[in-house]
Design an enzyme around this catalytic site. Sequence first.
Site, PDB file in Angstrom:
ATOM      1  N   ASP A 539      64.597  14.078  38.330  1.00  0.00           N
ATOM      2  CA  ASP A 539      65.454  14.801  37.399  1.00  0.00           C
ATOM      3  C   ASP A 539      64.699  15.001  36.085  1.00  0.00           C
ATOM      4  OD1 ASP A 539      68.181  15.757  36.576  1.00  0.00           O
ATOM      5  OD2 ASP A 539      67.930  14.138  35.129  1.00  0.00           O
ATOM      6  N   GLU A 568      62.101  18.727  38.476  1.00  0.00           N
ATOM      7  CA  GLU A 568      62.397  19.820  37.556  1.00  0.00           C
ATOM      8  C   GLU A 568      61.299  19.869  36.491  1.00  0.00           C
ATOM      9  OE1 GLU A 568      67.083  20.315  37.103  1.00  0.00           O
ATOM     10  OE2 GLU A 568      66.419  18.294  36.614  1.00  0.00           O
TER      11      GLU A 568
END
Length: 849
Positions: A539, A568
């Site tokens: 994340d 990400e």
Amino acid sequence: MFIQAEQVHVTLHYYRFDGNYDGWNIWAWPYGREGAEHRFSESGEFGITASFTVDSMEHSPKIGFIIRKSVRGNEWDQREIGDRYIEWADADGSSEVWIIQGDARVYEDERMAHSRKTARIVSAVMTDENTIEAALNVPCAASDPDKVRGMFSLTDITEDGRKVNIEEAVAADQPETSVGARMFHIRTEHPMDVSHEYILHIAGWEPSPVTLTGMFDSPQFVQAYTYEGDDLGASCSPTLTSFRLWAPTATEAVVMLYDSWDAAEGRGIPMGRAEHGTWKADVGQNLHGQFYTYLVRVAGEWNEATDPYANALSVNGLKGAILDMTETNPPGWESDTRPPLPHPVDSVIYELHVRDATVHPLSGVRAKGKYAGLAERETRTPNGEPTSLDYIAGLGVTHVQLLPVADFVSVDETADPPRSYNWGYDPGHYNAPEGSYACDAYDPAARIRELKSLVQAMHAKGLRVVMDVVYNHMFSADRSNLGALVPGYYFRYLPDGRPSDGTGVGNDTASERPMMRKLIVDSVVRWARQYHIDGFRFDLMGIHDVETMNAVRASLDRVDPSILVYGEGWSLPTALDENEKASQRNAHRMPQIGQFHDKLRDGLKGSVFRARERGFVNGGGIRAEDVKSGIAGGIRYGGAIAGFASEPEQTVNFAEVHDNHTLWDKLLLSNPDDSEQIRMRMHRLATAIVLTSQGIPFLHAGQEFFRTKGGEHNSYRSPDDMNRLDWERMEAHKDTVEYVKGLIAIRKTFPALRMRTAEQIRRRLRFHDSSKGTILYTLKGQDDDGTDAQTVAVAHNGNRSPADIVLPEAVHGRWKLLCDGVRAGIVPLAECPERKFTVPALATCVWLL
């Protein structure tokens, strides 16, 4: 508890040493939203008090506030400290805090707040071997340098209180003469030793220990306090239980042992100083089943916290649990193996929330919302359609990416069924499973055994398991175990002392620091070894640094090189140099680490941040170059077709994820005047593009049956009926489910759709001329041994009308149609005697030669 209410009633008490409260007020806001002024309305024993209500807390995990002084013509004449936060509230939505002039701390204990209403040195921070930056809570006159220097004294506690000569002490905050200074710059005559404990004094004031916060990035600190051992945490055997804690800034450390999760009284085991900033304690017995915390004395205060390396936890993570981890293995665990994965681009990832998968009333699952429920087999709807694990395995995907299953804070584990919902991006502990998904959250071993059983069940179905990991922040910096045990070390701060907040939730972890990097690397290795996890989705990976992500990759390669790592790669405003961020711009420095391809996502449907913006599938074939970037696997293909990836395994192609609107909801917002049938065609086209592109395809659970969240773009704590997989909707759109299954089968069958290298893609992928709003390309196949294999042709029509295309000449045989935009599979639908073919409106066609 962590703030859950949509409205919080705040009672804030404020104390000033000068007793002058004229003009002082509060500016408060729900985090990420607009603020408002609130006035103090009454005085009392502590000082003055304001009571006010903060509304619109639906998507705000905390309340920000500033205490300021307003005068006529200037509402911001003075401010106390700067931004501070209220992060917890009682179950009824109320929160009471105490604030002291010149003290940045937000006190939630009234007795402690009263005890701190004395003139004191708030902090003394060593910034280099000769320098201390001191902060006072009461201003002092600073105009006479000799008096200022004589005001301070410094002692070395490690050497029995030896006085340390101060060469210079000057005001550092340019005070007005009438007010005095609070910040002082102190320089010692001789260098201080980072391994010693020092105390800074002012006669008649409360002194302060000198902390090493300002030295964390210095070579001296790194060399002295970087621990490389693999024994941090608690471990037990039949005759011995050992504890090791890294807490270099602590002056004392104690292991607190408890007989139960809710025990208020425990027994303390003193820990001894050990190498490189660690503390160690051994107990000559097997403490399996007991609970523990660490108690450390830092900067003169005692902090109690759970172990960052705890393998197991009590309910709600209040204490660590001591377990023999071999006792948590389900039957047959030793023979559990990962399903084969020859290469990362052979993956098809399916993103799933544990609770979403099974809570629907018609899921046919007994243990709804639990690890055990997702592991159940032969679950069916009342109509006999497979659900849950059987359904997912039947799709043909290779990996299930689970939204966070490491311990998070926002769901009360004592409530069953849970009273609240959350995605889990508010981590409390990195190394133990979340308890709200366990059938018995009070049993520390149950959640471990059930998660292992879920992994085992998925492996048995041929599915690999990816963990969504959230190492980029904690639910709170100050309240976390990291913040309590080594204050200031694990998090980034801006030059003015404010927390770095690139994550948008109030804190960013400092992965570039050796012991935060070690915590991340040790954690993923533990999950891979202890739980047989097959991949990690990071994340907000762009918060981390390149070196840390490469260390993660290298450590997992030693476990199993087939373990996926991706995340990400957004470049976020954290206190880290752009050249060091693990972002798309630095992908070339992070081989074998994937990144989400937002250029394709937005090219398909328009920006996720602008609801009405359109892309290729909903805008008549616009943004074709962005789509081609995804088709080419995000590599530098040539011309205008270029992405961030050096190799296709670094690209994760997607149309929707848990964040932002689902694809279906986005199409409804961007194309409200189109019929449902047209939006379905758009939706199928977007999914088909993802599944026929080079790189790694990614599907959000339910994407294959037009998943909707009723227009909610951020359902992280919305009710089950908004988030759950709707198995009735699956049945209603079974034809599209079969279509997606067929596309996955095509991808897995023909190597041309998953080429291994950028060189192969540039050599074997050819884009052909086609009419406006369409994309036509061929993929020359190649087997693993380098021999030619079957060639695939693909056409995407983003227009609302059929489009004629001309297939390349077939030297041998005829083109065979595998997909017509409604049906798909490895068995040909038809042979094409002519090269000219009409592609239906808003459709993908796939041919095989």
